[in-house]
Design a protein around this motif. Structure first.
Motif, short mmCIF file in Angstrom:
data_model
loop_
_atom_site.label_atom_id
_atom_site.label_comp_id
_atom_site.label_asym_id
_atom_site.label_seq_id
_atom_site.Cartn_x
_atom_site.Cartn_y
_atom_site.Cartn_z
N SER A 44 0.81 -1.29 0.10
CA SER A 44 0.11 0.00 -0.13
C SER A 44 0.70 1.20 0.02
O SER A 44 0.44 2.15 -0.65
CB SER A 44 -0.96 0.19 1.29
OG SER A 44 -1.93 -1.05 1.19
N SER A 48 -0.70 2.46 -3.21
CA SER A 48 -2.20 2.91 -2.91
C SER A 48 -2.42 4.13 -3.75
O SER A 48 -3.50 4.18 -4.16
CB SER A 48 -2.30 3.26 -1.48
OG SER A 48 -1.36 4.10 -1.01
N THR A 100 -4.06 12.17 -1.96
CA THR A 100 -3.54 10.70 -1.57
C THR A 100 -1.88 10.91 -1.70
O THR A 100 -1.50 12.19 -2.39
CB THR A 100 -4.07 9.68 -2.66
OG1 THR A 100 -3.59 8.53 -2.62
CG2 THR A 100 -3.51 10.37 -3.95
N THR A 144 -4.17 5.15 4.68
CA THR A 144 -3.80 4.17 4.07
C THR A 144 -3.45 2.81 4.76
O THR A 144 -4.04 1.56 4.58
CB THR A 144 -2.70 4.31 3.03
OG1 THR A 144 -2.93 5.19 2.21
CG2 THR A 144 -2.23 2.99 2.22
N SER A 242 -12.96 3.00 0.17
CA SER A 242 -12.25 4.38 -0.36
C SER A 242 -13.18 5.68 0.34
O SER A 242 -12.54 6.73 0.04
CB SER A 242 -12.12 4.45 -1.65
OG SER A 242 -13.04 4.46 -2.32
#
Length: 309
Positions: A44, A48, A100, A144, A242
């Protein structure tokens, strides 16, 4: 205090994961659980951001393809003392946004077309500042890891469902296994949601400081929350894990109790921002370019295409 609470919640989530591994297989099970968690977190950490951007069909824009949006992100990132993140646009009618990336040097801010078309320039600046605060606080990596551990707990619970009934499972028995299958993912989800709510409040505060105008974000949150319940986000509905990434819960059509929400109540967030605007008094105007024409120039929602097209 907020970081301390987040650390305690994350430690509790990790302890729950390790405890499930121990109950299922003793020390060997706990070690296996640790190895699985480490592997998932490592994957991740590196992938991710790419996975979620691809999931939502986000396309990268730059100073040439979307100068107004790109310049706004660049100026606010400068206010926050952050490197310039990558900027993405999602073709989605629901107004929303997320950030992100594993660290500020490898970060991205993604906004939907619906967001740019339905908010003023000031409100958009408030939303982007909120997402930059997530990046500055390293929330993107934290969430995450949290989501990965919570997912691993659910995976272990599924293993218990298929393999737990054949042996004593360190004394918990069949009834204990059933309780584990039901309660462990629920507990993990509650901890994950508590962490997410804590970080959203902090990102609201940090975003207001970056923009210098808490009421910009407060107004945007009210608009986005109102639209999210009426405009579906198909990708988020297919991938509810998510949902915690977005500034407002993108899932519509389901009325969830406040306890089970990944986001704080919008009214609570707005109230805090209003109170913050009063304490800031004569807040400075952020370093933004003059008001442009187009979908950012008025207070009402527009149906025209965003400034990148």
């Amino acid at each position: 205090m907020s970081y301390f609470r987040t650390a305690i919640l994350l430690a509790g989530l990790t302890a729950l994961f390790m405890g499930i591994g121990f109950l299922m297989g003793g020390q060997t099970g706990m070690i296996i659980a640790f190895v699985i968690a480490a592997g998932m977190n490592l994957f991740s950490y590196w992938n991710s951001d790419k996975m979620v951007l691809r999931m939502y069909g986000a396309r990268e824009v730059d100073a040439r393809t979307s100068p107004k949006l790109y310049d706004m992100v660049q100026q606010l990132a400068g206010n926050a003392g952050l490197p310039m993140p990558k900027v993405y646009v999602m073709e989605n009618p629901q107004p929303n946004a997320f950030a992100t990336g594993r660290n500020p040097k490898n970060a991205a801010v993604a906004v939907t077309t619906g967001l740019v078309q339905s908010v003023t320039r000031e409100e958009l600046a408030g939303v982007i500042a909120h997402e930059l605060a997530h990046i500055k606080h390293h929330d993107t990596l934290l969430m995450t890891i949290t989501a990965t551990i919570a997912g691993a707990i659910s995976m272990l619970a599924n293993f218990a469902m298929f393999f737990g009934g054949s042996r004593d499972n360190n004394g918990i028995g069949i009834l204990g296994t059933i309780a584990l299958i039901i309660l462990a993912p629920l507990a993990a989800g509650l901890v994950q949601m508590a962490i997410s709510r804590t970080r959203e409040f902090e990102a609201d505060r940090g975003g207001a400081e970056i923009s210098g105008q808490p009421l910009w974000l407060a107004s945007a949150l009210q608009k986005i929350a109102g639209a999210a319940h009426h405009i579906p986000n198909a990708e988020a509905e297919r991938n509810p894990s998510s949902a915690h990434m977005f500034i407002i819960n993108p899932l519509s059509g389901l009325r969830m109790d406040k306890l089970f929400s990944t986001h704080p109540a919008t009214d609570d967030r707005v109230a805090r921002l209003v109170a913050m605007s009063k304490t800031m008094g004569g807040a400075h105007e952020p370093n933004l370019a003059p008001e442009p024409t187009g979908p950012w120039s008025g207070a009402t929602a527009r149906t025209t295409r965003g400034p990148w097209g």
